[in-house]
Design a protein around this motif. Sequence first.
Motif, PDB file in Angstrom:
ATOM      1  N   GLY A  54       8.683  -4.967  12.089  1.00  0.00           N
ATOM      2  CA  GLY A  54       7.688  -5.435  13.029  1.00  0.00           C
ATOM      3  C   GLY A  54       6.112  -5.260  12.406  1.00  0.00           C
ATOM      4  O   GLY A  54       6.083  -4.930  11.529  1.00  0.00           O
ATOM      5  N   ARG A  55       5.304  -5.797  13.360  1.00  0.00           N
ATOM      6  CA  ARG A  55       3.899  -5.548  12.818  1.00  0.00           C
ATOM      7  C   ARG A  55       2.856  -5.215  14.030  1.00  0.00           C
ATOM      8  O   ARG A  55       3.363  -5.714  15.195  1.00  0.00           O
ATOM      9  N   VAL A  56       1.785  -4.855  13.812  1.00  0.00           N
ATOM     10  CA  VAL A  56       0.613  -4.618  14.998  1.00  0.00           C
ATOM     11  C   VAL A  56      -0.699  -5.339  14.194  1.00  0.00           C
ATOM     12  O   VAL A  56      -1.173  -5.342  13.149  1.00  0.00           O
ATOM     13  N   LEU A  57      -1.248  -6.020  15.189  1.00  0.00           N
ATOM     14  CA  LEU A  57      -2.584  -6.282  14.968  1.00  0.00           C
ATOM     15  C   LEU A  57      -3.472  -6.432  16.011  1.00  0.00           C
ATOM     16  O   LEU A  57      -3.359  -6.497  17.226  1.00  0.00           O
ATOM     17  N   VAL A  58      -4.649  -5.693  15.562  1.00  0.00           N
ATOM     18  CA  VAL A  58      -5.425  -5.356  16.703  1.00  0.00           C
ATOM     19  C   VAL A  58      -7.007  -5.907  15.999  1.00  0.00           C
ATOM     20  O   VAL A  58      -7.182  -5.466  14.895  1.00  0.00           O
ATOM     21  N   ARG A  59      -7.715  -6.612  16.906  1.00  0.00           N
ATOM     22  CA  ARG A  59      -8.892  -7.057  16.290  1.00  0.00           C
ATOM     23  C   ARG A  59      -9.763  -7.466  17.448  1.00  0.00           C
ATOM     24  O   ARG A  59      -9.316  -7.879  18.591  1.00  0.00           O
ATOM     25  N   TYR A  60     -11.202  -7.461  17.359  1.00  0.00           N
ATOM     26  CA  TYR A  60     -11.990  -8.078  18.285  1.00  0.00           C
ATOM     27  C   TYR A  60     -11.912  -9.712  18.301  1.00  0.00           C
ATOM     28  O   TYR A  60     -11.748 -10.349  17.375  1.00  0.00           O
ATOM     29  N   SER A  61     -12.333 -10.011  19.538  1.00  0.00           N
ATOM     30  CA  SER A  61     -12.402 -11.396  19.596  1.00  0.00           C
ATOM     31  C   SER A  61     -13.578 -11.978  19.161  1.00  0.00           C
ATOM     32  O   SER A  61     -14.685 -11.223  19.159  1.00  0.00           O
ATOM     33  N   GLY A  62     -13.829 -13.128  18.492  1.00  0.00           N
ATOM     34  CA  GLY A  62     -15.002 -13.458  17.936  1.00  0.00           C
ATOM     35  C   GLY A  62     -16.010 -13.883  19.011  1.00  0.00           C
ATOM     36  O   GLY A  62     -17.362 -14.131  18.507  1.00  0.00           O
ATOM     37  N   THR A  63     -15.456 -14.367  20.179  1.00  0.00           N
ATOM     38  CA  THR A  63     -16.176 -14.907  21.117  1.00  0.00           C
ATOM     39  C   THR A  63     -16.514 -14.368  22.407  1.00  0.00           C
ATOM     40  O   THR A  63     -17.188 -14.556  23.616  1.00  0.00           O
ATOM     41  N   GLU A  64     -15.637 -13.453  22.929  1.00  0.00           N
ATOM     42  CA  GLU A  64     -15.421 -12.615  24.156  1.00  0.00           C
ATOM     43  C   GLU A  64     -15.602 -11.238  23.885  1.00  0.00           C
ATOM     44  O   GLU A  64     -15.208 -10.726  22.533  1.00  0.00           O
ATOM     45  N   PRO A  65     -15.906 -10.303  25.002  1.00  0.00           N
ATOM     46  CA  PRO A  65     -15.965  -8.899  24.721  1.00  0.00           C
ATOM     47  C   PRO A  65     -14.636  -8.292  24.793  1.00  0.00           C
ATOM     48  O   PRO A  65     -14.228  -7.878  26.066  1.00  0.00           O
ATOM     49  N   LEU A  66     -13.694  -8.917  23.945  1.00  0.00           N
ATOM     50  CA  LEU A  66     -12.219  -8.329  24.049  1.00  0.00           C
ATOM     51  C   LEU A  66     -11.723  -7.636  22.900  1.00  0.00           C
ATOM     52  O   LEU A  66     -12.410  -8.346  21.892  1.00  0.00           O
ATOM     53  N   VAL A  67     -10.735  -6.859  23.095  1.00  0.00           N
ATOM     54  CA  VAL A  67     -10.080  -6.773  21.783  1.00  0.00           C
ATOM     55  C   VAL A  67      -8.749  -7.074  22.010  1.00  0.00           C
ATOM     56  O   VAL A  67      -8.113  -7.158  23.067  1.00  0.00           O
ATOM     57  N   ARG A  68      -7.802  -7.831  20.924  1.00  0.00           N
ATOM     58  CA  ARG A  68      -6.688  -8.358  21.083  1.00  0.00           C
ATOM     59  C   ARG A  68      -5.665  -7.656  20.375  1.00  0.00           C
ATOM     60  O   ARG A  68      -6.118  -7.086  19.195  1.00  0.00           O
ATOM     61  N   VAL A  69      -4.816  -7.453  21.235  1.00  0.00           N
ATOM     62  CA  VAL A  69      -3.618  -6.359  20.612  1.00  0.00           C
ATOM     63  C   VAL A  69      -2.335  -7.187  20.620  1.00  0.00           C
ATOM     64  O   VAL A  69      -1.868  -7.744  21.745  1.00  0.00           O
ATOM     65  N   MET A  70      -1.740  -7.169  19.359  1.00  0.00           N
ATOM     66  CA  MET A  70      -0.393  -8.237  19.362  1.00  0.00           C
ATOM     67  C   MET A  70       0.390  -7.223  18.781  1.00  0.00           C
ATOM     68  O   MET A  70       0.150  -6.493  17.553  1.00  0.00           O
ATOM     69  N   VAL A  71       1.659  -7.186  19.253  1.00  0.00           N
ATOM     70  CA  VAL A  71       2.662  -6.124  18.525  1.00  0.00           C
ATOM     71  C   VAL A  71       4.006  -7.118  18.530  1.00  0.00           C
ATOM     72  O   VAL A  71       4.224  -8.032  19.329  1.00  0.00           O
ATOM     73  N   GLU A  72       4.649  -7.088  17.255  1.00  0.00           N
ATOM     74  CA  GLU A  72       5.838  -7.833  17.150  1.00  0.00           C
ATOM     75  C   GLU A  72       6.845  -6.898  16.568  1.00  0.00           C
ATOM     76  O   GLU A  72       6.664  -6.123  15.960  1.00  0.00           O
ATOM     77  N   GLY A  73       8.058  -6.999  17.252  1.00  0.00           N
ATOM     78  CA  GLY A  73       9.271  -6.089  16.686  1.00  0.00           C
ATOM     79  C   GLY A  73      10.716  -6.795  17.226  1.00  0.00           C
ATOM     80  O   GLY A  73      10.582  -7.961  17.859  1.00  0.00           O
ATOM     81  N   GLU A  74      11.616  -6.159  17.219  1.00  0.00           N
ATOM     82  CA  GLU A  74      12.979  -6.401  17.314  1.00  0.00           C
ATOM     83  C   GLU A  74      13.188  -6.423  18.669  1.00  0.00           C
ATOM     84  O   GLU A  74      14.075  -7.212  19.101  1.00  0.00           O
ATOM     85  N   GLN A  75      12.920  -5.498  19.487  1.00  0.00           N
ATOM     86  CA  GLN A  75      13.338  -5.420  20.993  1.00  0.00           C
ATOM     87  C   GLN A  75      12.055  -5.616  21.838  1.00  0.00           C
ATOM     88  O   GLN A  75      11.110  -4.943  21.685  1.00  0.00           O
ATOM     89  N   VAL A  76      12.273  -6.492  22.837  1.00  0.00           N
ATOM     90  CA  VAL A  76      11.362  -6.863  23.715  1.00  0.00           C
ATOM     91  C   VAL A  76      10.615  -5.695  24.490  1.00  0.00           C
ATOM     92  O   VAL A  76       9.233  -5.570  24.563  1.00  0.00           O
ATOM     93  N   ALA A  77      11.514  -4.744  24.999  1.00  0.00           N
ATOM     94  CA  ALA A  77      10.989  -3.705  25.643  1.00  0.00           C
ATOM     95  C   ALA A  77      10.221  -2.667  24.914  1.00  0.00           C
ATOM     96  O   ALA A  77       9.131  -2.159  25.254  1.00  0.00           O
ATOM     97  N   GLN A  78      10.623  -2.371  23.490  1.00  0.00           N
ATOM     98  CA  GLN A  78       9.840  -1.610  22.567  1.00  0.00           C
ATOM     99  C   GLN A  78       8.566  -2.398  22.391  1.00  0.00           C
ATOM    100  O   GLN A  78       7.308  -1.707  22.308  1.00  0.00           O
ATOM    101  N   VAL A  79       8.419  -3.579  22.258  1.00  0.00           N
ATOM    102  CA  VAL A  79       7.402  -4.307  21.794  1.00  0.00           C
ATOM    103  C   VAL A  79       6.156  -4.201  23.034  1.00  0.00           C
ATOM    104  O   VAL A  79       5.132  -3.830  22.768  1.00  0.00           O
ATOM    105  N   GLU A  80       6.676  -4.524  24.212  1.00  0.00           N
ATOM    106  CA  GLU A  80       5.872  -4.272  25.372  1.00  0.00           C
ATOM    107  C   GLU A  80       5.249  -2.891  25.566  1.00  0.00           C
ATOM    108  O   GLU A  80       4.250  -2.708  25.802  1.00  0.00           O
ATOM    109  N   ARG A  81       5.962  -2.000  25.479  1.00  0.00           N
ATOM    110  CA  ARG A  81       5.700  -0.413  25.429  1.00  0.00           C
ATOM    111  C   ARG A  81       4.708  -0.157  24.460  1.00  0.00           C
ATOM    112  O   ARG A  81       3.505   0.353  24.855  1.00  0.00           O
TER     113      ARG A  81
END
Length: 95
Positions: A54-81
Motif C-alpha cells: 500500500g501507500r500513503v500520501l499526505v500533502r497540502y492543497s495548492g489552492t485551499e486551506p486543506l491537507v489531503r490524506v490518501m491511503v491505499e492498501g489491500e483491505q478497505v476497512a484497514q485503508v479507511e481506519r
Amino acid sequence: MVETGQPLSALRRAMQRLPQRLVNVRVRERRELAALPGVQRVIDRVNHDLGDRGRVLVRYSGTEPLVRVMVEGEQVAQVERYCEEIAAALRESVG
C-alpha cells in the motif's frame, strides 16, 4: 513499453487495483508536516504496517486551506481506519 516491447493494454494487466481512500482535513495554518511529530509518528506507523502492499500520501492543497490524506492498501476497512487515524492526528495538530 519501450523496455518490454509490449503494448500498454498488455502491461496494464500486471497492475493490481487497490482500495483507496481520500480525506480532506481543513487546517488553520500550514506547518511543515515533518515538523509535526504526532502526525509523522502516525504516518510512519501506517507506512510500516502497509509495507509494500500500500501507500500513503499526505500533502497540502495548492489552492485551499486543506491537507489531503490518501491511503491505499489491500483491505478497505484497514485503508479507511489508517486514513482516519492520520486525519485525526492532523486535526489535533493543525486543524
